[in-house]
Write an enzyme that holds these catalytic residues in place. Structure first.
Site, short mmCIF file in Angstrom:
data_model
loop_
_atom_site.label_atom_id
_atom_site.label_comp_id
_atom_site.label_asym_id
_atom_site.label_seq_id
_atom_site.Cartn_x
_atom_site.Cartn_y
_atom_site.Cartn_z
N THR A 196 5.84 39.96 -38.97
CA THR A 196 4.42 40.03 -39.37
C THR A 196 4.26 39.86 -40.89
OG1 THR A 196 4.47 42.43 -39.66
CG2 THR A 196 3.89 41.58 -37.46
N GLU B 43 -0.80 47.25 -36.99
CA GLU B 43 -0.79 45.78 -36.88
C GLU B 43 -1.20 45.40 -35.46
OE1 GLU B 43 2.98 44.36 -38.87
OE2 GLU B 43 1.39 43.94 -40.29
N HIS C 89 10.32 50.73 -40.91
CA HIS C 89 9.29 50.77 -41.96
C HIS C 89 7.94 51.01 -41.31
CE1 HIS C 89 9.34 46.58 -40.55
NE2 HIS C 89 8.04 46.69 -40.70
N HIS D 214 7.60 50.31 -37.35
CA HIS D 214 8.43 49.23 -36.78
C HIS D 214 9.90 49.58 -36.96
CE1 HIS D 214 4.95 46.16 -37.38
NE2 HIS D 214 4.84 46.84 -36.25
N HIS E 224 5.68 46.20 -51.23
CA HIS E 224 4.55 46.07 -50.28
C HIS E 224 4.70 47.09 -49.14
CE1 HIS E 224 7.85 43.55 -48.87
NE2 HIS E 224 7.45 43.87 -47.65
N HIS F 2 3.42 50.36 -41.46
CA HIS F 2 2.26 49.62 -41.95
C HIS F 2 1.10 50.61 -41.93
CE1 HIS F 2 4.25 45.63 -41.62
NE2 HIS F 2 4.96 46.29 -40.72
C1 LIG Z 1 13.21 37.48 -42.84
C2 LIG Z 1 13.94 38.47 -43.76
C3 LIG Z 1 12.93 39.40 -44.43
N1 LIG Z 1 11.99 39.95 -43.48
C4 LIG Z 1 12.34 40.98 -42.66
O1 LIG Z 1 13.47 41.45 -42.64
C5 LIG Z 1 11.29 41.55 -41.75
C6 LIG Z 1 11.65 42.44 -40.75
C7 LIG Z 1 10.67 42.96 -39.89
C8 LIG Z 1 9.34 42.58 -40.05
S1 LIG Z 1 8.09 43.22 -38.97
N2 LIG Z 1 6.87 43.76 -39.83
O2 LIG Z 1 7.64 42.10 -38.17
O3 LIG Z 1 8.71 44.30 -38.24
C9 LIG Z 1 8.98 41.68 -41.04
C10 LIG Z 1 9.96 41.16 -41.90
C11 LIG Z 1 14.68 37.76 -44.87
N3 LIG Z 1 15.29 36.52 -44.40
C12 LIG Z 1 16.30 36.47 -43.54
C13 LIG Z 1 16.68 35.12 -43.40
C14 LIG Z 1 15.81 34.36 -44.20
C15 LIG Z 1 15.69 32.98 -44.43
C16 LIG Z 1 14.65 32.53 -45.28
C17 LIG Z 1 13.78 33.46 -45.87
C18 LIG Z 1 13.91 34.84 -45.64
C19 LIG Z 1 14.93 35.26 -44.81
ZN LIG Z 2 6.59 45.71 -39.76
#
Ligand SMILES: C[C@H](CNC(=O)c1ccc(S(N)(=O)=O)cc1)Cn1ccc2ccccc21
Ligand SMILES: [Zn+2]
Length: 244
Positions: A182, A96, A84, A109, A54, A86
């Site tokens: 997000t 975003e 990364h 981001h 994605h 968007h």
């Molecule tokens: C969140 C993590 C996966 N998501 C991200 O790392 C992440 C980072 C930045 C953004 S943004 N676009 O806001 O900058 C969005 C997602 C996995 N993870 C870590 C612990 C954990 C526990 C349950 C499920 C998934 C889990």
């Molecule tokens: Zn992001």
């Protein structure tokens, strides 16, 4: 005899700190106690660029405090994990965060986690002060990310000695508020730091983003046309500004 704590309904909604948001710059509160961002970066920490289907992440070695973010609105030292982007299916959308109703064609981001308080990124992601993300609207066309090697999902490519400074404007004034990831699981663990200086992106670079595929080499090619979440309600939050 226990006191009964009554909660009116909308407080019971525990998703009141979601991201992204529309930042009304006239409503942002200048906070003279906000410090300038302190970004220390060691180019040897960049490791690889990977297509997650994605979006794609440029990942860093976050086993020690080599590339860190501190000061600004933060009370701890945060360690660089990944960055990364968007983008949208056309130049008319993609970012975003939205500024005074204006959408930008893309948003970078840069994701950090609180290595002073927590043992790992995964642990930090479960706490309100766990992550800090720098949002940069639009982007400089100085990004010469060679994305061809990333054309299909799951592909990764070594990506070393990448100088993060090339992605940042020299003016680091920012808006800050408490929000969330997000993308799923939308944890409310992010101190958002959205830079006020936006720099233009080349449409050639945007086209290259859209050329990325979210399919594997065995499936019909489907491009990652857009990956930006709609803006969320501000609720009781105030956006602070580092500049009057
Ligand atoms: C969140 C993590 C996966 N998501 C991200 O790392 C992440 C980072 C930045 C953004 S943004 N676009 O806001 O900058 C969005 C997602 C996995 N993870 C870590 C612990 C954990 C526990 C349950 C499920 C998934 C889990
Ligand atoms: Zn992001």
């Amino acid at each position: 005899m226990g006191a009964t704590v009554s909660q009116d309904d909308n407080d019971s909604d525990c998703h009141t700190h979601q991201s992204p948001i529309n930042i009304w710059t006239k409503m942002a509160l200048y906070d003279p106690f906000l410090k300038p961002l302190k970004i220390q970066y060691d180019p040897t920490t960049s490791r690889k660029i990977v297509n997650l289907g994605h979006c794609f992440n440029v990942e860093f070695d976050d086993t020690s405090d080599m590339s860190v973010l501190s000061d600004g609105p933060l009370n701890s030292r945060y360690r660089l994990r990944q960055f990364h982007f968007h983008w949208g299916s056309s130049d008319k959308d993609g970012s975003e965060h939205v500024i005074d109703g204006n959408v930008y064609p893309a948003e970078l981001h840069i994701v950090y986690w609180n290595s002073q308080k927590y043992e790992s990124f995964e642990e930090a992601a479960k706490h309100p002060d766990g992550l800090a993300v720098i949002g940069v609207l639009k982007l400089t066309n100085r990004i010469t990310l060679n994305l061809v090697s990333l054309l299909i999902q799951g592909k990764e490519h070594s990506f070393t000695k990448y100088n993060l400074a090339r992605l940042l404007p020299n003016d680091l004034d920012y808006w800050t508020y408490h929000g969330s990831l997000t993308t799923e699981p939308y944890f409310e663990c992010v101190t958002w730091i959205v830079l006020q200086r936006a720099i233009p992106i080349s449409s050639a670079q945007l086209t290259r983003f859209r050329g990325l595929l979210c399919t594997s080499e065995y499936e019909k090619p489907v491009p990652i046309m857009e990956n930006h979440r709609p803006v969320q309600l501000l609720h009781d939050r105030v956006v602070r500004s580092s500049r009057l």
